[in-house]
Design a protein around this motif. Structure first.
Motif, short mmCIF file in Angstrom:
data_model
loop_
_atom_site.label_atom_id
_atom_site.label_comp_id
_atom_site.label_asym_id
_atom_site.label_seq_id
_atom_site.Cartn_x
_atom_site.Cartn_y
_atom_site.Cartn_z
N ALA A 20 0.44 -8.51 -17.74
CA ALA A 20 -0.07 -7.62 -16.03
C ALA A 20 0.34 -6.62 -16.00
N ASN A 21 0.25 -5.10 -15.81
CA ASN A 21 0.91 -3.61 -15.81
C ASN A 21 1.28 -3.56 -14.06
N LYS A 22 2.28 -2.59 -13.96
CA LYS A 22 2.57 -3.47 -12.29
C LYS A 22 1.89 -2.69 -11.83
N ASP A 23 0.78 -1.64 -11.36
CA ASP A 23 -0.15 -1.93 -10.69
C ASP A 23 -0.87 -2.82 -10.05
N LYS A 24 -0.56 -4.07 -11.20
CA LYS A 24 -1.88 -5.54 -10.71
C LYS A 24 -0.99 -6.37 -10.14
N LEU A 25 0.62 -6.19 -9.52
CA LEU A 25 1.89 -6.43 -9.59
C LEU A 25 2.73 -5.84 -8.50
N SER A 26 2.04 -4.68 -8.07
CA SER A 26 2.67 -3.69 -7.10
C SER A 26 1.66 -3.99 -5.47
N MET A 27 2.02 -4.15 -4.58
CA MET A 27 0.80 -4.56 -3.21
C MET A 27 -0.11 -3.06 -2.92
N PHE A 28 0.59 -1.91 -2.45
CA PHE A 28 -0.47 -0.93 -2.46
C PHE A 28 -1.23 -0.37 -3.45
N PRO A 29 -0.67 -0.24 -4.83
CA PRO A 29 -1.83 -0.54 -5.58
C PRO A 29 -2.77 -1.42 -5.52
N VAL A 30 -2.86 -2.35 -5.44
CA VAL A 30 -3.23 -3.76 -5.15
C VAL A 30 -4.58 -3.27 -4.30
N MET A 31 -3.59 -2.94 -3.02
CA MET A 31 -4.57 -2.75 -1.73
C MET A 31 -5.36 -2.13 -1.55
N TYR A 32 -4.75 -0.63 -3.14
CA TYR A 32 -5.95 0.56 -3.08
C TYR A 32 -7.48 -0.24 -4.01
N ARG A 33 -6.82 -0.82 -5.35
CA ARG A 33 -7.59 -1.16 -5.98
C ARG A 33 -9.20 -1.98 -5.25
N ILE A 34 -8.28 -2.97 -4.46
CA ILE A 34 -9.45 -3.32 -3.74
C ILE A 34 -9.77 -2.90 -2.94
N PHE A 35 -9.72 -1.78 -2.01
CA PHE A 35 -10.68 -1.24 -1.02
C PHE A 35 -11.69 -0.22 -2.11
#
Length: 360
Positions: A20-35
């Motif tokens: 998994a890349n960093k965007d899948k393991l960092s909180m704010f990128p994950v929050m943005y993807r969920i949104f």
């Protein structure tokens, strides 16, 4: 706000993809993807179950703590001469009683926590990624000269059928029913063993907080030349800092078990075990343990160590610390302020009852 952090950190902790890349393991990128993919509602999945879990856990904890503490003091008092004053409990005794009360509270409230975790994860994720991982596992088993097809053939253990889309009911009752279908009734207590171990987390946090607070108060008194008992209140910001530091250290110590507990509850442990055992990925709403047993926390940690090394134990820790530190520091901050306000209100009522003038 804390619930949106919780949803993101739960998904990060449940991720088993070592590539998994960093965007899948960092909180704010994950929050943005969920949104982006699920809207604002995605960030607040499991709101009702999480609130119910928080309130029930707090109520159960204080109920059992009062019961255990009262029983312990009565037992100590019974050994003293009649009319003796109840003994003062040491900090160590208070922490042990608190851990025991937390363990009892876990036993009665963890089913709600399991449902909340499943709701935060959402419907069975990553059908494509699971199938890809399955294909990789199967290719590793085949000889190098057998590279006829990239797709899974008709004799493959892993098929699209194993991960097909099914209607998903993410209501509280729907998720509870799904857990029972997949894991049996005991599935509502998934993660109870690491949960019991994690009851030491508040004890570590509180112990560190009181220790550091005592050192800071003593240093402040020496710097100002105050006597013991004077100038023993810290500023709100210093209280915030000590609370944040205490929670961070406690989280670092216990984090591997936090991650293992989430993976057990979130279904990803079953998916990993199926791939490791070379059996079909368990289908939603079907019993998951016909061909392999429930995976324990130690087995999960051992597998993570083999695949990712010791750093794998701390996947998602930054998200956990961000969420935990903010909530815990705010708790300590509000605790100090609440104590001061409660004392002021008590003094005010006392003066009003006595008819004394209230100073501005």
């Amino acid at each position: 706000m804390m619930l949106s952090f919780r949803s993101a950190k739960t998904r990060i902790q449940a991720t088993t993809d070592v590539k998994a890349n960093k965007d899948k393991l960092s909180m704010f990128p994950v929050m943005y993807r969920i949104f982006k993919e699920e809207g604002i509602a995605g960030l607040y999945r499991g709101f009702g179950a999480t609130m119910l879990n928080t309130f029930s856990m707090q109520y159960a904890y204080f109920f059992f703590y009062s019961f255990v503490r009262t029983s312990y003091i009565k037992r100590l008092t019974s050994k003293l001469p009649k009319g003796s004053k109840a003994p003062q409990l040491s900090t160590a005794a208070e922490l042990l009683l608190g851990a025991f009360a937390g363990a009892l509270a876990q036993i009665f409230t963890i089913p709600v926590a399991v449902i909340a975790t499943r709701q935060q994860i959402g419907k069975p994720q990553g059908q494509k990624s699971i199938l890809a991982a399955s294909k990789d596992a199967e290719k590793a088993e085949k000889p190098e000269n057998n590279e006829k097809e990239d797709k899974v053939d008709s004799t493959s253990t892993y098929t699209e059928e194993a991960v097909e889309e099914v209607p998903y009911d993410d209501s509280f009752i729907g998720v509870a029913k799904e857990i029972v279908e997949e894991e049996g009734v005991t599935g509502l207590w998934l993660g109870i063993k690491p949960g019991l171990v994690l009851t030491v987390n508040p004890a570590i946090t509180y112990g560190l907080y009181e220790r550091v607070k005592g050192i800071m108060v003593l240093a402040n008194q020496r710097a100002t030349g105050s006597v013991v008992g004077e100038n023993d209140k810290l500023s709100a910001w210093m209280t915030f800092f000590i609370g944040a530091m205490s929670k961070t250290l406690a989280t670092v110590v216990t984090y591997p078990y936090i991650m293992a507990k989430i993976r057990i509850q979130a279904r990803s442990a079953d998916e990993e075990e199926a791939i490791a055992e070379h059996v079909p990925i368990p289908k939603p709403h079907g019993y998951h343990h016909d061909k392999f047993k429930h995976v324990g926390a130690l087995e999960i940690l051992a597998r993570v160590w083999r695949k990712q090394g010791p750093l794998g134990w701390y996947q998602g820790m930054s998200a956990q610390i961000t969420k935990a530190v903010i909530s815990q520091a705010l708790l300590f901050l509000s605790k100090e302020q609440f104590e001061q306000w409660a004392l002021a209100i008590m003094v005010l009522f006392y003066r009003l009852q006595r008819g004394a003038p209230v100073s501005a």
